[in-house]
Design a protein around this motif. Structure first.
Motif, PDB file in Angstrom:
ATOM      1  N   SER A 103       0.826  -1.206   0.000  1.00 55.61           N
ATOM      2  CA  SER A 103       0.000   0.000   0.000  1.00 55.61           C
ATOM      3  C   SER A 103       0.863   1.260   0.000  1.00 55.61           C
ATOM      4  O   SER A 103       1.790   1.392   0.798  1.00 55.61           O
ATOM      5  N   GLY A 104       0.574   2.158  -0.913  1.00 57.02           N
ATOM      6  CA  GLY A 104       1.238   3.455  -0.969  1.00 57.02           C
ATOM      7  C   GLY A 104       2.560   3.478  -1.705  1.00 57.02           C
ATOM      8  O   GLY A 104       3.106   4.557  -1.972  1.00 57.02           O
ATOM      9  N   ILE A 105       3.106   2.326  -2.072  1.00 58.20           N
ATOM     10  CA  ILE A 105       4.436   2.305  -2.676  1.00 58.20           C
ATOM     11  C   ILE A 105       4.470   2.955  -4.055  1.00 58.20           C
ATOM     12  O   ILE A 105       5.427   3.636  -4.401  1.00 58.20           O
ATOM     13  N   GLU A 106       3.428   2.774  -4.851  1.00 58.24           N
ATOM     14  CA  GLU A 106       3.447   3.387  -6.180  1.00 58.24           C
ATOM     15  C   GLU A 106       3.496   4.908  -6.063  1.00 58.24           C
ATOM     16  O   GLU A 106       4.237   5.572  -6.788  1.00 58.24           O
ATOM     17  N   CYS A 107       2.751   5.461  -5.147  1.00 51.72           N
ATOM     18  CA  CYS A 107       2.758   6.906  -4.916  1.00 51.72           C
ATOM     19  C   CYS A 107       4.153   7.385  -4.504  1.00 51.72           C
ATOM     20  O   CYS A 107       4.642   8.405  -4.991  1.00 51.72           O
ATOM     21  N   VAL A 108       4.798   6.650  -3.608  1.00 48.95           N
ATOM     22  CA  VAL A 108       6.151   7.000  -3.160  1.00 48.95           C
ATOM     23  C   VAL A 108       7.120   6.971  -4.334  1.00 48.95           C
ATOM     24  O   VAL A 108       7.902   7.911  -4.538  1.00 48.95           O
ATOM     25  N   LEU A 109       7.075   5.907  -5.123  1.00 54.95           N
ATOM     26  CA  LEU A 109       7.983   5.772  -6.260  1.00 54.95           C
ATOM     27  C   LEU A 109       7.782   6.901  -7.269  1.00 54.95           C
ATOM     28  O   LEU A 109       8.744   7.519  -7.737  1.00 54.95           O
ATOM     29  N   LEU A 129       9.209  10.136  -6.014  1.00 58.12           N
ATOM     30  CA  LEU A 129      10.672  10.170  -6.120  1.00 58.12           C
ATOM     31  C   LEU A 129      11.116  10.469  -7.545  1.00 58.12           C
ATOM     32  O   LEU A 129      12.066  11.223  -7.765  1.00 58.12           O
ATOM     33  N   VAL A 130      10.428   9.897  -8.519  1.00 56.98           N
ATOM     34  CA  VAL A 130      10.733  10.161  -9.929  1.00 56.98           C
ATOM     35  C   VAL A 130      10.455  11.629 -10.254  1.00 56.98           C
ATOM     36  O   VAL A 130      11.272  12.307 -10.889  1.00 56.98           O
ATOM     37  N   LYS A 131       9.304  12.107  -9.813  1.00 61.91           N
ATOM     38  CA  LYS A 131       8.901  13.487 -10.081  1.00 61.91           C
ATOM     39  C   LYS A 131       9.922  14.492  -9.535  1.00 61.91           C
ATOM     40  O   LYS A 131      10.117  15.555 -10.101  1.00 61.91           O
ATOM     41  N   ASN A 132      10.588  14.120  -8.440  1.00 67.76           N
ATOM     42  CA  ASN A 132      11.580  15.006  -7.824  1.00 67.76           C
ATOM     43  C   ASN A 132      12.993  14.768  -8.376  1.00 67.76           C
ATOM     44  O   ASN A 132      13.978  15.133  -7.744  1.00 67.76           O
ATOM     45  N   ASN A 133      13.057  14.153  -9.552  1.00 66.97           N
ATOM     46  CA  ASN A 133      14.305  13.988 -10.304  1.00 66.97           C
ATOM     47  C   ASN A 133      15.372  13.142  -9.613  1.00 66.97           C
ATOM     48  O   ASN A 133      16.566  13.391  -9.786  1.00 66.97           O
ATOM     49  N   ASN A 134      14.967  12.172  -8.848  1.00 63.82           N
ATOM     50  CA  ASN A 134      15.912  11.222  -8.279  1.00 63.82           C
ATOM     51  C   ASN A 134      16.213  10.132  -9.296  1.00 63.82           C
ATOM     52  O   ASN A 134      15.385   9.836 -10.158  1.00 63.82           O
ATOM     53  N   VAL A 135      17.390   9.544  -9.216  1.00 61.49           N
ATOM     54  CA  VAL A 135      17.708   8.357 -10.007  1.00 61.49           C
ATOM     55  C   VAL A 135      17.167   7.169  -9.216  1.00 61.49           C
ATOM     56  O   VAL A 135      17.506   6.992  -8.049  1.00 61.49           O
ATOM     57  N   ILE A 136      16.303   6.370  -9.839  1.00 64.62           N
ATOM     58  CA  ILE A 136      15.647   5.259  -9.160  1.00 64.62           C
ATOM     59  C   ILE A 136      16.086   3.955  -9.824  1.00 64.62           C
ATOM     60  O   ILE A 136      15.984   3.800 -11.040  1.00 64.62           O
ATOM     61  N   SER A 137      16.577   3.032  -9.005  1.00 64.07           N
ATOM     62  CA  SER A 137      16.978   1.733  -9.543  1.00 64.07           C
ATOM     63  C   SER A 137      16.360   0.606  -8.722  1.00 64.07           C
ATOM     64  O   SER A 137      15.881   0.817  -7.605  1.00 64.07           O
ATOM     65  N   LEU A 138      16.380  -0.568  -9.310  1.00 66.62           N
ATOM     66  CA  LEU A 138      15.880  -1.778  -8.667  1.00 66.62           C
ATOM     67  C   LEU A 138      16.997  -2.810  -8.743  1.00 66.62           C
ATOM     68  O   LEU A 138      17.498  -3.101  -9.828  1.00 66.62           O
ATOM     69  N   VAL A 139      17.409  -3.334  -7.597  1.00 71.09           N
ATOM     70  CA  VAL A 139      18.433  -4.378  -7.543  1.00 71.09           C
ATOM     71  C   VAL A 139      17.838  -5.526  -6.736  1.00 71.09           C
ATOM     72  O   VAL A 139      17.554  -5.379  -5.550  1.00 71.09           O
ATOM     73  N   THR A 140      17.641  -6.651  -7.392  1.00 68.07           N
ATOM     74  CA  THR A 140      16.892  -7.753  -6.796  1.00 68.07           C
ATOM     75  C   THR A 140      17.587  -9.092  -7.003  1.00 68.07           C
ATOM     76  O   THR A 140      18.345  -9.262  -7.973  1.00 68.07           O
ATOM     77  N   ASN A 141      17.302 -10.027  -6.107  1.00 70.45           N
ATOM     78  CA  ASN A 141      17.764 -11.405  -6.280  1.00 70.45           C
ATOM     79  C   ASN A 141      16.817 -12.204  -7.165  1.00 70.45           C
ATOM     80  O   ASN A 141      17.034 -13.382  -7.391  1.00 70.45           O
ATOM     81  N   LYS A 142      15.774 -11.565  -7.661  1.00 63.82           N
ATOM     82  CA  LYS A 142      14.833 -12.228  -8.563  1.00 63.82           C
ATOM     83  C   LYS A 142      15.427 -12.235  -9.973  1.00 63.82           C
ATOM     84  O   LYS A 142      16.139 -11.325 -10.366  1.00 63.82           O
ATOM     85  N   ARG A 143      15.091 -13.252 -10.729  1.00 65.37           N
ATOM     86  CA  ARG A 143      15.550 -13.340 -12.116  1.00 65.37           C
ATOM     87  C   ARG A 143      14.846 -12.306 -12.999  1.00 65.37           C
ATOM     88  O   ARG A 143      13.817 -11.766 -12.636  1.00 65.37           O
ATOM     89  N   ILE A 186       7.014  -0.365 -14.881  1.00 68.71           N
ATOM     90  CA  ILE A 186       8.162  -0.500 -15.764  1.00 68.71           C
ATOM     91  C   ILE A 186       8.820   0.846 -16.064  1.00 68.71           C
ATOM     92  O   ILE A 186      10.028   0.931 -16.247  1.00 68.71           O
ATOM     93  N   ASP A 187       8.031   1.920 -16.073  1.00 68.28           N
ATOM     94  CA  ASP A 187       8.559   3.251 -16.397  1.00 68.28           C
ATOM     95  C   ASP A 187       9.207   3.955 -15.207  1.00 68.28           C
ATOM     96  O   ASP A 187       9.817   5.005 -15.364  1.00 68.28           O
ATOM     97  N   ILE A 188       9.105   3.392 -14.025  1.00 65.60           N
ATOM     98  CA  ILE A 188       9.604   4.028 -12.799  1.00 65.60           C
ATOM     99  C   ILE A 188      11.128   4.011 -12.724  1.00 65.60           C
ATOM    100  O   ILE A 188      11.752   4.982 -12.322  1.00 65.60           O
ATOM    101  N   PHE A 189      11.730   2.891 -13.101  1.00 64.45           N
ATOM    102  CA  PHE A 189      13.130   2.649 -12.799  1.00 64.45           C
ATOM    103  C   PHE A 189      14.057   3.060 -13.946  1.00 64.45           C
ATOM    104  O   PHE A 189      13.851   2.696 -15.090  1.00 64.45           O
ATOM    105  N   ASP A 190      15.114   3.790 -13.578  1.00 62.92           N
ATOM    106  CA  ASP A 190      16.141   4.157 -14.548  1.00 62.92           C
ATOM    107  C   ASP A 190      16.994   2.942 -14.905  1.00 62.92           C
ATOM    108  O   ASP A 190      17.507   2.848 -16.010  1.00 62.92           O
TER     109      ASP A 190
END
Length: 173
Positions: free
Chosen positions: A81-87, A90-104, A118-122
């Motif tokens: 809950s609320g994570i999409e809004c947070v993400l 963060l994008v709107k405020n010009n942060n570089v956003i990445s995802l690093v996961t142990n998932k394939r 899909i459009d959230i992460f740089d």
């Protein structure tokens, strides 16, 4: 600022989807286990914990899990809950956003597309993208943004250790 996220347990709740897929993989291969199925460790570690030293059986269970998870369960994970809004904030405020996961890569992108993220992460780095390193800390180090603060947000002690090794600040959820 560069803010990097873990996926499972941080952005999405995939607990049931991973556990159900792994239970089915064990059943298909007639493996009984009394150990708790943990979400978060790399797949090979999870399989070894429940199967032991039999390399052939580990491969069978691993392949069964991949098939079940990719075909039937990956898309059942849901956003916290609320994570999409947070993400998006963060994008709107010009942060570089990445995802690093142990998932394939296959299920990661399937989930991100399903959840319209899909459009959230740089940049998205998965466990099977070895050009960035074999451990989470190596992958974080290789995508570190110079001359800015680097933060990793995760949910496990392993995430904390990876962040520390890569000289990232850590925020636990």
């Amino acid at each position: 600022m560069h803010i990097s996220f873990d996926l499972d347990g941080t952005i999405i709740d995939s607990l049931d989807s991973v556990k159900n897929s792994f239970r089915i993989a064990l059943e298909i291969n007639q493996v009984e286990t009394k150990k708790e199925i943990l979400v978060g460790p790399p797949l090979d570690s999870l399989v070894s914990t429940h199967v032991g030293d039999n390399a052939h059986l580990r491969m069978l269970v691993r392949n069964s899990f991949i098939k079940e998870y990719d075909e039937n369960f990956a898309i059942t994970a849901h956003l916290y809950s609320g994570i999409e809004c947070v993400l998006r904030s963060l994008v709107k405020n010009n942060n570089v956003i990445s995802l690093v996961t142990n998932k394939r890569k296959v299920p990661t992108y399937k989930i991100l597309k399903q959840l319209n993220l899909i459009d959230i992460f740089d940049i998205v780095i998965c466990s099977d993208e070895y050009e960035y390193g074999s451990s989470k800390s190596e992958r974080l180090l290789n995508i570190r943004v110079k001359d800015t603060e680097n933060i990793y947000i995760g949910d496990t002690q392993a995430d904390f250790i990876a962040a520390a090794k890569a000289n990232y600040k850590f925020l636990g959820v």
